[in-house]
Design a protein around this motif. Structure first.
Motif, PDB file in Angstrom:
ATOM      1  N   ALA A 281       6.845   1.549  11.406  1.00  0.00           N
ATOM      2  CA  ALA A 281       6.682   2.868  10.790  1.00  0.00           C
ATOM      3  C   ALA A 281       6.563   3.920  11.882  1.00  0.00           C
ATOM      4  O   ALA A 281       6.035   3.660  12.962  1.00  0.00           O
ATOM      5  CB  ALA A 281       5.440   2.890   9.893  1.00  0.00           C
ATOM      6  N   LYS A 282       7.062   5.115  11.564  1.00  0.00           N
ATOM      7  CA  LYS A 282       7.030   6.241  12.493  1.00  0.00           C
ATOM      8  C   LYS A 282       6.190   7.381  11.911  1.00  0.00           C
ATOM      9  O   LYS A 282       6.052   7.521  10.689  1.00  0.00           O
ATOM     10  CB  LYS A 282       8.450   6.746  12.747  1.00  0.00           C
ATOM     11  N   TYR A 283       5.665   8.223  12.818  1.00  0.00           N
ATOM     12  CA  TYR A 283       4.883   9.387  12.392  1.00  0.00           C
ATOM     13  C   TYR A 283       5.753  10.325  11.561  1.00  0.00           C
ATOM     14  O   TYR A 283       6.915  10.580  11.900  1.00  0.00           O
ATOM     15  CB  TYR A 283       4.342  10.125  13.612  1.00  0.00           C
ATOM     16  N   GLU A 284       5.163  10.842  10.486  1.00  0.00           N
ATOM     17  CA  GLU A 284       5.893  11.762   9.615  1.00  0.00           C
ATOM     18  C   GLU A 284       5.244  13.143   9.540  1.00  0.00           C
ATOM     19  O   GLU A 284       5.914  14.149   9.674  1.00  0.00           O
ATOM     20  CB  GLU A 284       6.004  11.157   8.210  1.00  0.00           C
ATOM     21  N   GLU A 285       3.918  13.186   9.312  1.00  0.00           N
ATOM     22  CA  GLU A 285       3.244  14.475   9.195  1.00  0.00           C
ATOM     23  C   GLU A 285       1.732  14.294   9.286  1.00  0.00           C
ATOM     24  O   GLU A 285       1.211  13.193   9.145  1.00  0.00           O
ATOM     25  CB  GLU A 285       3.599  15.147   7.869  1.00  0.00           C
ATOM     26  N   ASP A 286       1.032  15.413   9.533  1.00  0.00           N
ATOM     27  CA  ASP A 286      -0.436  15.412   9.490  1.00  0.00           C
ATOM     28  C   ASP A 286      -0.893  15.482   8.035  1.00  0.00           C
ATOM     29  O   ASP A 286      -0.266  16.175   7.212  1.00  0.00           O
ATOM     30  CB  ASP A 286      -0.998  16.618  10.251  1.00  0.00           C
ATOM     31  N   VAL A 287      -1.966  14.772   7.717  1.00  0.00           N
ATOM     32  CA  VAL A 287      -2.506  14.783   6.355  1.00  0.00           C
ATOM     33  C   VAL A 287      -4.026  14.873   6.421  1.00  0.00           C
ATOM     34  O   VAL A 287      -4.634  14.699   7.478  1.00  0.00           O
ATOM     35  CB  VAL A 287      -2.104  13.508   5.576  1.00  0.00           C
ATOM     36  N   THR A 288      -4.629  15.160   5.282  1.00  0.00           N
ATOM     37  CA  THR A 288      -6.087  15.130   5.141  1.00  0.00           C
ATOM     38  C   THR A 288      -6.425  14.351   3.880  1.00  0.00           C
ATOM     39  O   THR A 288      -5.906  14.652   2.798  1.00  0.00           O
ATOM     40  CB  THR A 288      -6.671  16.553   5.035  1.00  0.00           C
ATOM     41  N   VAL A 289      -7.258  13.329   4.008  1.00  0.00           N
ATOM     42  CA  VAL A 289      -7.662  12.504   2.875  1.00  0.00           C
ATOM     43  C   VAL A 289      -9.176  12.541   2.761  1.00  0.00           C
ATOM     44  O   VAL A 289      -9.885  12.126   3.668  1.00  0.00           O
ATOM     45  CB  VAL A 289      -7.186  11.044   3.057  1.00  0.00           C
ATOM     46  N   LYS A 290      -9.661  13.104   1.660  1.00  0.00           N
ATOM     47  CA  LYS A 290     -11.101  13.239   1.424  1.00  0.00           C
ATOM     48  C   LYS A 290     -11.793  13.958   2.587  1.00  0.00           C
ATOM     49  O   LYS A 290     -12.904  13.608   2.994  1.00  0.00           O
ATOM     50  CB  LYS A 290     -11.760  11.877   1.183  1.00  0.00           C
ATOM     51  N   GLY A 291     -11.117  14.942   3.153  1.00  0.00           N
ATOM     52  CA  GLY A 291     -11.689  15.740   4.233  1.00  0.00           C
ATOM     53  C   GLY A 291     -11.552  15.124   5.612  1.00  0.00           C
ATOM     54  O   GLY A 291     -11.993  15.716   6.598  1.00  0.00           O
TER      55      GLY A 291
END
Length: 481
Positions: A281-291
């Motif tokens: 798997a490759k990096y796709e985007e920044d995310v935030t999960v439950k802060g």
């Protein structure tokens, strides 16, 4: 007066030293490296560490959802029309997957374990009960027909038996039967000539309350990058199903854990026994999960691309040179010869041909993409969804009248979504780690800020020291006159 000047210059000197120290610490990354070093010490498979406890018994609830494709036009398909299917689901199961038979070896650098998985049906999270009926391709029959299609005498005998018992290319079974197994009449009859043949068939038959074999993992004690990386599976360091050494490699973790300090430019490798292969798997985007901040990784289309797009995938063409197209993986070689083809749900990222061959396919990235959201500091999974589709290769076989005028098609049977979201207690722990990280990492910037403030104080005091002297110089003539 001299004491006062000495104090002022001391403030100036201290401000300069503080600034230099702060800038030097920023440029040298001392504090970020210190934080990473401490995290690496904690993220190791060793009795007593939180990482080991989470690896041995995952705290976050895991759910397995199944979506079936119900065939609506079986008679037309036998006349040569394309299949029309309707997606029915989800049928949801709570998945429990503790590591069992855990034993450390090689001075704690490796650990052996089996990953036992148990599935408990969740009616309140499902479309209906396990007794719901699904019309789909008769996989045991298709498997037998494919196996004996080039043996005309045997094929004619089997075909006659199928006509006599009413065995057809398509069958209607309950969700529970399709998943966990049912006694098949054709397989039972074949046991007369092949006694070791199992007459029970199910897509996940023998997968409930069982494991996929013994793993040997690296603990990460010697190198944090090796945390939870698979060394061997069932006593082997490579596979033997594919036609190239590269495709037979066992790479990465089992997909449930990852090493700490994950960067955006790295590639995450996983060995997935369901697919009988490793992938990445490759990096796709920044995310935030439950802060909690994280990086989203997902397998690029190149992973399942045809050999013309990705020559490294030539080894996955079985028999050698027999490639089905991008987005598909023929796993018959590791599924007892059953004509099973794996793909992403609704043939997402596959050649458009496979989408058009079946009416009802609607590939969608948001719903059908496999993804992993990882906290980059600790490597802890914040959210993940493994999405795979089970298909059957179906074609007209002249020696079997049961196939009619069936067109050659990769027929979708069911797709699964195995998902997890980090639990609240783990969120609190990660937030505490994040606060400590921010405090420690920002120490150099605090020093720079303190240096700037002290520099301002120094300039103010210097200016104030000069004002009284000039004022005194102006008033002296008046006093003397």
């Amino acid at each position: 007066m001299q004491l006062k000047s000495c104090c002022i210059y001391s403030v100036g000197l201290f401000s300069m030293l503080t600034l230099i120290a702060g800038i030097s610490l920023v440029l040298s990354n001392v504090f970020p490296n210190f934080v990473q070093s401490e995290v690496k010490k904690e993220i190791v498979l060793e009795n007593g560490t939180e990482a080991f406890e989470a690896w041995e018994n995952p705290p976050a609830p895991i759910y397995m959802q199944f979506y079936f494709f119900n065939l609506t036009n079986p008679l037309e398909v036998l006349d040569g029309d394309r299949p029309a299917v309707v997606e029915i689901g989800p049928y949801t199961y709570r998945e429990y997957r503790p590591m069992e038979q855990v034993h450390f070896q090689d001075n704690g650098t490796k650990v052996t374990a089996v990953n036992t998985k148990t599935y408990i049906f969740q009616l309140n999270m499902s479309r209906g009960p396990e007794s719901d009926l699904i019309r789909t391709v008769n996989i045991p029959a298709m498997t037998v027909m494919e196996k004996f299609k080039d043996h005309s005498v045997v094929a004619n005998v089997i075909s006659a038996y199928m006509r006599g018992t009413g065995e057809r290319l398509f069958t209607t079974r309950t969700v529970g039967e399709l998943l966990w197994g049912y006694e098949d009449g054709l397989l039972k009859a074949l046991r007369v000539v092949q006694p070791d043949l199992d007459d029970v068939f199910g897509l996940f038959y023998k997968n409930n309350a069982s494991n996929d074999g013994e793993y040997v993992f690296f603990t990460g004690q010697q190198n944090s990058k090796d945390f939870a990386r698979v060394d061997t599976w069932n006593g082997e360091s490579s596979l033997n199903w594919w036609t190239s050494d590269e495709c037979n490699m066992i790479n990465g973790t089992n997909g449930a854990s990852f090493h700490p300090i994950v960067t955006k430019n790295e590639t995450l490798y996983m060995f997935i026994s369901d697919l009988c292969r490793s992938l990445y798997a490759k990096y796709e985007e920044d995310v935030t999960v439950k802060g909690i901040p994280g990086y989203r990784f997902s397998p690029p289309s190149k992973v399942f691309a045809n050999m013309t797009v990705n020559p490294a995938n030539a080894g996955f063409c079985v028999p050698a040179g027999n490639c089905l197209g991008s987005g598909l993986l023929n796993v018959s070689t590791c599924k007892q010869g059953a004509p099973i083809i794996m793909s992403s749900p609704h043939f997402y990222q596959a050649d458009e041909k496979f989408v058009q061959d079946v009416f009802g396919m609607r590939p969608n990235k948001e719903q059908h993409q496999t993804l992993i959201d990882i906290n980059p500091l600790t490597g802890i999974i914040l959210q993940a969804a493994k999405r795979l589709q089970v298909n059957v290769f179906v074609e007209k076989i002249p020696t079997f009248s049961q196939t009619g005028n069936m067109r050659t098609v990769v027929f979708p049977v069911v797709y699964l979504n195995e998902s997890v979201v980090i639990d609240d207690s783990s969120v609190l722990k990660l937030k505490a780690i994040g606060v400590k990280e921010n405090v420690v990492v920002n120490i150099p910037f605090m020093l720079i800020g303190l240096g700037i403030v002290l520099g301002g104080v120094f300039m103010f005091l210097m200016c104030r020291q000069k004002v009284p002297e000039s004022t005194a110089g102006e008033r002296q003539p008046l006093l003397s006159s």
